[in-house]
Design a protein around this motif. Sequence first.
Motif, PDB file in Angstrom:
ATOM      1  N   GLU A   1       0.701  -1.218  -0.113  1.00 11.66           N
ATOM      2  CA  GLU A   1      -0.033  -0.027  -0.061  1.00 11.66           C
ATOM      3  C   GLU A   1       0.763   1.205   0.076  1.00 11.66           C
ATOM      4  OE1 GLU A   1      -2.760  -0.125   3.225  1.00 11.66           O
ATOM      5  OE2 GLU A   1      -4.036  -1.799   2.069  1.00 11.66           O
ATOM      6  N   LYS A   2       2.165   1.000   0.499  1.00  4.75           N
ATOM      7  CA  LYS A   2       2.787   2.403   0.650  1.00  4.75           C
ATOM      8  C   LYS A   2       3.970   2.691  -0.605  1.00  4.75           C
ATOM      9  CE  LYS A   2       0.915   3.523   4.494  1.00  4.75           C
ATOM     10  NZ  LYS A   2      -0.045   4.600   4.608  1.00  4.75           N
ATOM     11  N   LYS A   3       3.813   1.736  -1.344  1.00  3.92           N
ATOM     12  CA  LYS A   3       4.976   2.029  -2.586  1.00  3.92           C
ATOM     13  C   LYS A   3       4.370   3.017  -3.394  1.00  3.92           C
ATOM     14  CE  LYS A   3       3.010  -1.947  -5.247  1.00  3.92           C
ATOM     15  NZ  LYS A   3       3.294  -3.264  -5.938  1.00  3.92           N
ATOM     16  N   GLY A   4       5.058   3.710  -4.178  1.00  5.75           N
ATOM     17  CA  GLY A   4       4.378   4.957  -5.051  1.00  5.75           C
ATOM     18  C   GLY A   4       4.380   4.692  -6.451  1.00  5.75           C
ATOM     19  N   ASP A   5       4.718   5.765  -7.085  1.00  2.29           N
ATOM     20  CA  ASP A   5       4.698   5.411  -8.604  1.00  2.29           C
ATOM     21  C   ASP A   5       5.714   4.673  -9.000  1.00  2.29           C
ATOM     22  OD1 ASP A   5       2.795   7.216  -8.928  1.00  2.29           O
ATOM     23  OD2 ASP A   5       3.815   8.864  -8.850  1.00  2.29           O
ATOM     24  N   LYS A   6       5.801   3.569  -9.981  1.00  2.00           N
ATOM     25  CA  LYS A   6       7.132   3.031 -10.612  1.00  2.00           C
ATOM     26  C   LYS A   6       7.991   3.887 -11.173  1.00  2.00           C
ATOM     27  CE  LYS A   6       5.832  -0.784 -12.903  1.00  2.00           C
ATOM     28  NZ  LYS A   6       5.197  -1.710 -13.823  1.00  2.00           N
ATOM     29  N   VAL A   7       9.080   3.691 -11.201  1.00  2.00           N
ATOM     30  CA  VAL A   7      10.255   4.473 -11.693  1.00  2.00           C
ATOM     31  C   VAL A   7      11.280   3.480 -12.383  1.00  2.00           C
ATOM     32  CG1 VAL A   7      10.026   6.384 -10.099  1.00  2.00           C
ATOM     33  CG2 VAL A   7      11.487   4.387  -9.408  1.00  2.00           C
ATOM     34  N   GLU A   8      12.227   3.966 -13.071  1.00  2.00           N
ATOM     35  CA  GLU A   8      13.423   3.444 -13.645  1.00  2.00           C
ATOM     36  C   GLU A   8      14.285   2.970 -12.543  1.00  2.00           C
ATOM     37  OE1 GLU A   8      13.863   2.510 -16.632  1.00  2.00           O
ATOM     38  OE2 GLU A   8      11.683   3.240 -17.047  1.00  2.00           O
ATOM     39  N   ALA A   9      14.844   1.802 -12.545  1.00  2.00           N
ATOM     40  CA  ALA A   9      16.172   1.277 -11.768  1.00  2.00           C
ATOM     41  C   ALA A   9      17.180   2.445 -11.721  1.00  2.00           C
ATOM     42  CB  ALA A   9      16.478  -0.008 -12.145  1.00  2.00           C
TER      43      ALA A   9
ATOM     44  N   LEU B   1      13.722   3.949  -2.334  1.00  2.00           N
ATOM     45  CA  LEU B   1      13.453   3.447  -3.443  1.00  2.00           C
ATOM     46  C   LEU B   1      13.050   1.870  -2.926  1.00  2.00           C
ATOM     47  CD1 LEU B   1      15.744   4.218  -6.576  1.00  2.00           C
ATOM     48  CD2 LEU B   1      13.308   5.145  -5.856  1.00  2.00           C
ATOM     49  N   LEU B   2      12.060   1.459  -3.491  1.00  2.00           N
ATOM     50  CA  LEU B   2      11.539   0.011  -3.290  1.00  2.00           C
ATOM     51  C   LEU B   2      11.766  -0.958  -4.378  1.00  2.00           C
ATOM     52  CD1 LEU B   2      10.228  -2.187  -1.245  1.00  2.00           C
ATOM     53  CD2 LEU B   2       7.935  -1.281  -2.086  1.00  2.00           C
ATOM     54  N   HIS B   3      12.282  -1.936  -4.106  1.00  2.00           N
ATOM     55  CA  HIS B   3      12.745  -2.800  -5.459  1.00  2.00           C
ATOM     56  C   HIS B   3      11.683  -4.288  -5.012  1.00  2.00           C
ATOM     57  CE1 HIS B   3      15.385  -5.602  -7.777  1.00  2.00           C
ATOM     58  NE2 HIS B   3      14.371  -5.079  -8.534  1.00  2.00           N
ATOM     59  N   ASP B   4      10.873  -4.357  -5.864  1.00  2.00           N
ATOM     60  CA  ASP B   4      10.091  -5.700  -6.068  1.00  2.00           C
ATOM     61  C   ASP B   4      11.100  -6.600  -6.808  1.00  2.00           C
ATOM     62  OD1 ASP B   4       8.570  -7.974  -6.738  1.00  2.00           O
ATOM     63  OD2 ASP B   4       6.621  -6.719  -6.818  1.00  2.00           O
TER      64      ASP B   4
ATOM     65  N   ASP C   1      11.157  -7.505 -10.496  1.00  2.00           N
ATOM     66  CA  ASP C   1      11.956  -6.709 -10.785  1.00  2.00           C
ATOM     67  C   ASP C   1      11.507  -5.320 -11.314  1.00  2.00           C
ATOM     68  OD1 ASP C   1      14.640  -5.729 -11.451  1.00  2.00           O
ATOM     69  OD2 ASP C   1      14.573  -6.738 -13.431  1.00  2.00           O
ATOM     70  N   ASN C   2      10.626  -5.063 -10.276  1.00  2.00           N
ATOM     71  CA  ASN C   2      10.297  -3.438 -10.782  1.00  2.00           C
ATOM     72  C   ASN C   2      10.396  -2.446  -9.444  1.00  2.00           C
ATOM     73  OD1 ASN C   2       8.569  -4.024 -13.046  1.00  2.00           O
ATOM     74  ND2 ASN C   2       6.928  -4.988 -11.875  1.00  2.00           N
ATOM     75  N   TRP C   3      10.785  -1.236  -9.932  1.00  2.00           N
ATOM     76  CA  TRP C   3      11.260  -0.359  -9.142  1.00  2.00           C
ATOM     77  C   TRP C   3      10.136   0.929  -8.681  1.00  2.00           C
ATOM     78  CZ3 TRP C   3      16.181   0.028  -6.432  1.00  2.00           C
ATOM     79  CH2 TRP C   3      17.174  -0.953  -6.916  1.00  2.00           C
ATOM     80  N   TYR C   4      10.132   1.261  -7.438  1.00  2.00           N
ATOM     81  CA  TYR C   4       9.094   2.247  -7.021  1.00  2.00           C
ATOM     82  C   TYR C   4       9.436   3.338  -6.179  1.00  2.00           C
ATOM     83  CZ  TYR C   4       5.940  -1.725  -8.480  1.00  2.00           C
ATOM     84  OH  TYR C   4       5.182  -2.601  -9.353  1.00  2.00           O
TER      85      TYR C   4
END
Length: 281
Positions: free
Chosen positions: A176-184, A240-243, A247-250
């Motif tokens: 719930e707290k991850k924000g917008d997806k961003v580039e690595a 940053l949060l890395h799933d 392999d997605n970054w937020y």
Amino acid sequence: MKKIFTGLCLTTMLWMATPADAATTQIKIDDVVVKSDTAPEQKNNRTMVPLRVISENLGAQVHWQDSQITLAMDQTTIKLNLNNRTVIKNGEKEQLDVQPYMKNNRTYVPIRFIAETFGSQVHYNQGTVNITTEPLLIEDEKIKVLRYEYHMTMGGVIQDIKGNAYHQALFKIFQEKKGDKVEAPKEYYWHFNLEAPGSYYKLGQFDFMSHDQNSVKQYDIYTLNQPFPEELLQGYPKVLLHDATEDNWYLFSEQAVKAIQQLINSADSNGFSKIISNTVA
């Protein structure tokens, strides 16, 4: 005569030591013995526990207003009042066998009623209250443990966090707290890189593990290396949060990191954390 007297004493001692509901000595939640500086108590054959046991280890949110306590989890709400047997459960009045009370600055509440209301199973075994809660499901896999790893300058620590309520709460923050997806980021490491402005350091790795010890979901939290002039760091997010599974970054927030650390500290202080490896010098 001596044999008769001895027999009467032994019978009396056994009767005193085995009442209908033996005194509770400890509480287990999801097979973990809960650490507490205050022991459970027996009132009218009901086990009363400090409110902290409920709020921290079953995942209920607690709100105080005067002498009224509100416990909420998912769609279920319980309202209790100190020294009052009437309880309001999801808007309906019920009567408790024992009223909540204050003792030595601790609020005691009936564990069975609250645990079962929140969907947990409760049973007793030789003075132990055993509470089983619903496990976290990820991709239809039941999560057994959360493996948390972090590194320091001269080593790292790996610890397992048990307790379904902790798994649920931590996973909810990530979701719930991850924000917008961003580039690595261009550069990210387990260690500090003081030669690369805009590089990131991994604060921690979180593996939600199944019963067969496989990682079902992995999240990594990275923070910006900041011992550089501010003008070199403009435009770089602090956290940053890395799933790692997808392999997605937020984008992530410092507040979310603090909330995660508070849960881990709570798990540790309540006995739900076990060190697997510690190589910190």
